[in-house]
Structure formats: C-alpha cells, structure tokens
Scaffold this motif. Structure first.
Motif, mmCIF file in Angstrom:
data_model
loop_
_atom_site.group_PDB
_atom_site.id
_atom_site.type_symbol
_atom_site.label_atom_id
_atom_site.label_comp_id
_atom_site.label_asym_id
_atom_site.label_seq_id
_atom_site.Cartn_x
_atom_site.Cartn_y
_atom_site.Cartn_z
ATOM 1 N N ARG A 39 -3.493 11.301 -5.021
ATOM 2 C CA ARG A 39 -2.730 12.171 -5.993
ATOM 3 C C ARG A 39 -1.433 11.296 -6.209
ATOM 4 O O ARG A 39 -0.686 10.933 -5.467
ATOM 5 N N VAL A 40 -1.123 11.243 -7.583
ATOM 6 C CA VAL A 40 0.264 10.837 -7.983
ATOM 7 C C VAL A 40 1.122 11.608 -8.949
ATOM 8 O O VAL A 40 0.334 12.200 -9.704
ATOM 9 N N THR A 41 2.145 12.191 -8.553
ATOM 10 C CA THR A 41 2.642 13.142 -9.053
ATOM 11 C C THR A 41 3.040 12.725 -10.665
ATOM 12 O O THR A 41 3.158 11.676 -10.833
ATOM 13 N N GLU A 42 3.666 13.677 -11.210
ATOM 14 C CA GLU A 42 4.171 13.393 -12.806
ATOM 15 C C GLU A 42 5.252 12.710 -12.423
ATOM 16 O O GLU A 42 5.661 11.735 -13.615
ATOM 17 N N SER A 43 6.127 12.563 -11.595
ATOM 18 C CA SER A 43 7.309 11.551 -11.382
ATOM 19 C C SER A 43 6.863 10.240 -10.744
ATOM 20 O O SER A 43 7.772 9.323 -10.141
ATOM 21 N N GLN A 44 5.344 9.956 -10.576
ATOM 22 C CA GLN A 44 4.820 8.836 -10.119
ATOM 23 C C GLN A 44 5.181 8.654 -8.743
ATOM 24 O O GLN A 44 5.324 7.537 -8.360
ATOM 25 N N GLN A 45 5.096 9.668 -7.906
ATOM 26 C CA GLN A 45 5.162 9.305 -6.287
ATOM 27 C C GLN A 45 3.753 9.583 -5.952
ATOM 28 O O GLN A 45 2.904 10.297 -6.273
ATOM 29 N N VAL A 46 3.358 8.725 -5.046
ATOM 30 C CA VAL A 46 2.063 8.624 -4.442
ATOM 31 C C VAL A 46 2.042 9.511 -3.507
ATOM 32 O O VAL A 46 2.981 9.594 -2.281
ATOM 33 N N THR A 47 1.131 10.548 -3.288
ATOM 34 C CA THR A 47 1.217 11.568 -2.094
ATOM 35 C C THR A 47 -0.159 11.746 -1.449
ATOM 36 O O THR A 47 -0.540 10.696 -1.217
ATOM 37 N N ASP A 48 -0.691 12.753 -1.414
ATOM 38 C CA ASP A 48 -1.991 13.231 -0.470
ATOM 39 C C ASP A 48 -3.198 12.325 -0.947
ATOM 40 O O ASP A 48 -3.290 11.925 -2.340
ATOM 41 N N GLU A 49 -4.293 12.405 -0.187
ATOM 42 C CA GLU A 49 -5.422 11.575 -0.267
ATOM 43 C C GLU A 49 -6.504 12.507 -0.164
ATOM 44 O O GLU A 49 -6.438 13.511 0.699
ATOM 45 N N PHE A 50 -7.773 12.075 -0.703
ATOM 46 C CA PHE A 50 -9.129 12.752 -0.389
ATOM 47 C C PHE A 50 -10.189 11.716 -0.404
ATOM 48 O O PHE A 50 -10.201 10.679 -1.079
ATOM 49 N N GLN A 51 -11.112 12.103 0.454
ATOM 50 C CA GLN A 51 -12.042 10.949 0.752
ATOM 51 C C GLN A 51 -13.502 11.976 1.358
ATOM 52 O O GLN A 51 -13.156 12.642 2.222
ATOM 53 N N VAL A 52 -14.525 11.400 0.828
ATOM 54 C CA VAL A 52 -15.792 12.098 1.503
ATOM 55 C C VAL A 52 -16.804 11.025 1.199
ATOM 56 O O VAL A 52 -17.041 10.298 0.203
ATOM 57 N N CYS A 178 -0.429 2.000 -10.243
ATOM 58 C CA CYS A 178 -0.185 3.110 -11.280
ATOM 59 C C CYS A 178 1.423 3.624 -11.088
ATOM 60 O O CYS A 178 2.060 3.929 -12.253
ATOM 61 N N ALA A 179 1.923 3.752 -10.114
ATOM 62 C CA ALA A 179 3.346 4.131 -9.705
ATOM 63 C C ALA A 179 4.240 3.298 -10.310
ATOM 64 O O ALA A 179 5.545 3.562 -10.583
ATOM 65 N N LYS A 180 3.725 1.896 -10.512
ATOM 66 C CA LYS A 180 4.687 1.023 -11.230
ATOM 67 C C LYS A 180 4.606 0.843 -12.829
ATOM 68 O O LYS A 180 5.347 0.006 -13.331
ATOM 69 N N LEU A 181 3.703 1.486 -13.432
ATOM 70 C CA LEU A 181 3.385 1.627 -14.639
ATOM 71 C C LEU A 181 4.320 2.688 -15.375
ATOM 72 O O LEU A 181 4.730 3.699 -14.838
ATOM 73 N N ASN A 182 4.501 2.470 -16.796
ATOM 74 C CA ASN A 182 5.037 3.681 -17.487
ATOM 75 C C ASN A 182 3.845 4.348 -17.839
ATOM 76 O O ASN A 182 3.270 4.198 -18.877
ATOM 77 N N LEU A 183 3.395 5.503 -17.327
ATOM 78 C CA LEU A 183 2.256 6.135 -17.485
ATOM 79 C C LEU A 183 2.496 7.103 -18.640
ATOM 80 O O LEU A 183 1.350 7.213 -19.429
#
Length: 334
Positions: A39-52, A178-183
């Motif tokens: 997950r990357v927040t609207e402010s482009q912070q990398v946060t939690d993860e999911f895997q399965v 993605c956090a380094k791009l201007n999304l």
C-alpha cells in the motif's frame, strides 16, 4: 484514496503436457500462484504489505522453469496455498475501498482479470489501474518501451533489499519507485503516455526533438526504410525532401539517420518499427535538431562504422543528389 502496488507470479503448463491440453472455461495465459501487494498512501508513503500463496486448481503441477525462477515448490503450494476465491476475498478486504492499482507492466492486471473470469468472480473492482512503467518512462529520459524493474531501481538509486521474482519483493521495490514519481501528474497524463506507447514513442523525447509522426501500412522493413529515406524524408522547416545519410540499427527495431535539407541543413531522424495487427509495418518517426544529444549519439555511432560502408553510403548520397539536381533542372525548364 490509496495506491495498491500489485505483483503476481503464475504457473503455465509445460508445452505438450496433459495440463496444456486442458480446455478451460476461459482462456488464460497463466494460473496465479502468488500475490504480493504494498500500500502507498495518497501522500506517497509506503506502508503495509499483503502476500498469499494460491493453490492452483487447473495447472496443478508447477512448470519447472516457473519453480526455478520463483523458488516456489509444489509441496509449498499444497501445504501453504489457499484457493483462488479465498485469496481474492482476503485481498479485496485488505485493499479496502477507493484504491488505485499500480503494476510494473501490462501483464499482471491482465492475468488477474483472466483468473477472476475463470473462477466466475467480479472483476469490476480492478478498473482503476495504471501501468507504473508508463508513468516512469514519461517522467524520466528513457526512450525504451520497457525497463526492467532492476534498471528503474538503479536509475532512482534504490538498493534491492527483497528477493527478485517474488511477488511481494517485486511489489515492494515497485512501490519504492512509485513513491518517487509524481503519481498525480502521471495519472493525469497517462492517456498521452499510453498513446505514445501504442504509437511507438516511449518515454520522454531526448532534448532537441522538434517533430514526431506515425506512418502506417508498409509491406516490410525494407519498404519502410525506403519511404523514410525518400518521399517521407521531408524537412520539418520547408517540407522539401531531404537527402538521407545512413541508417544505423539500434536495439528494439530502431534506426537512426542523419538527413540534410539543401536550405536548412542537417536533422537527426530516429524511427521505431512495429508490426500492426494486419501484419503490415508501422513506423514512429522523431526528428531532432542536428545539435541535439540524439545527433551526437549518431556521430559517435558513425565514427565506429566500417569505412568501406561509409564511402559506399557517400557514393549513394552523391548519386541521389545528382538525380535530385536533374529533376530540379527539369522542373525549372518546364
């Protein structure tokens, strides 16, 4: 709103195996065996993860190449994997509402939607999706249609801390990019980036680009190069046909040539060829100023050329110039 950076691994049957001969309810290119997301927040912070891990239903035996690439084993899927519908239920719950999906390339979202159709599950929730690779290309000086994730990380100075060809590892590294791009801007301009991709214009133009155009329906490469050296080799200033120099091949079905207009001087021409759906050839053409970085790249390439080939090219140019002069004189007399 959050961005969900998604990556997956999928299994494909070995050609000629019983699995490859199975007739499935929906045609798929691969059955998903691992899902990773960050997950990357609207402010482009990398946060939690999911895997399965996902236990395959149709291609139950892992292709040995897939197993070698990903490190996933049949026993691991049997012991730890869950069904695809259950994996999707967990994944959608983790994603939450109001999300935009980002992937590195076009394949992952297509495979996901194929698998959802295969199991009769809703795919509408995947509608808000963008290929982060297109945004990356548009916001860097790269000119290739595709860049390996490792290459993009190197460009941004991102050190690899997770394993490659692991769904979560690749999703995490993609999220850092993605956090380094201007999304916001990337999404606003995505339509143009996608159009440029379809037309063969990949990434930002090198400095000095003054025109870009797409040509269609050439029989083959030879016919396309002849047109680019002939009737379509027009001066961007006056429209007069220019004299070509020599085409140098580049990776990715690309070529470059230094053309000259008798009145306005030299221009660097870069083209990329691609096959159309009807089997004919499409040409994407970029024209640069002779003082541009692209022209300097041509000069460096020309220095390495075989002198015999260069002399032959010069002779051909002189013949074409003489023919053009005859045609011009005939037009004046008429």
């Amino acid at each position: 709103m959050n961005y969900i950076v998604l990556d997956m691994e999928w299994n494909q049957p070995w050609p000629g195996s019983p699995s490859a001969k199975k007739v499935l309810p929906v045609q798929i290119r691969g059955e998903i065996i691992q899902i990773g997301a960050v997950r990357v927040t609207e402010s482009q912070q990398v946060t939690d993860e999911f895997q399965v891990l996902v236990k395959p239903k149709y291609y139950r035996r892992l292709n040995r190449r897939v197993s070698k690439l990903t490190g996933i084993k049949d026993a691991q899927l049997r012991d730890e994997g869950i069904s695809f519908p259950e994996a999707m239920e967990r994944f959608r719950k983790w994603c939450g509402e109001d999300v935009i999906f980002l992937t590195w390339g076009f394949d992952d979202i297509t495979i996901l939607r194929e698998n959802l159709r295969l199991f009769g599950l809703d795919e509408g929730w995947t509608g808000r999706w963008y290929n982060a690779q297109m945004i990356f290309n548009a916001q860097t000086d790269g000119s290739s249609s595709q860049k390996a994730l490792k290459t993009a990380m190197e460009i941004f100075g991102i050190e690899a801390t997770r394993p490659a060809h692991d769904a979560l590892g690749d999703a995490y590294h993609t999220a850092l990019i993605c956090a380094k791009l201007n999304l916001d801007i990337g999404i606003q301009e995505y339509g143009q980036a996608l159009k440029d991709h379809d037309n063969g214009f990949h990434g930002a133009d090198l400095p000095g680009c003054i025109s870009r155009k797409v040509f269609y329906d050439y029989a083959d490469k030879r016919a396309a190069l002849a047109a680019m050296s002939g009737e379509e080799n027009l001066c961007p200033t006056c429209g007069r046909q220019m004299l070509s120099s020599r085409w140098f091949a580049q990776p990715g079905h690309r070529y470059m040539d230094l053309a000259s207009c008798p009145q306005h001087g030299k221009f660097l021409i870069r083209i990329r060829m691609s096959e159309q759906q009807n089997g004919l050839t499409r040409v994407s053409r970029l024209t640069y100023e002779a003082t541009s970085e692209a022209a300097a790249a041509y000069a460096r390439r020309a220095e390495k050329a075989d002198p015999q080939e260069v002399h032959g090219s010069r002779r051909r140019r002189r013949r074409r110039a003489a023919s053009q002069e005859v045609r011009d004189n005939q037009s004046t007399e008429e």
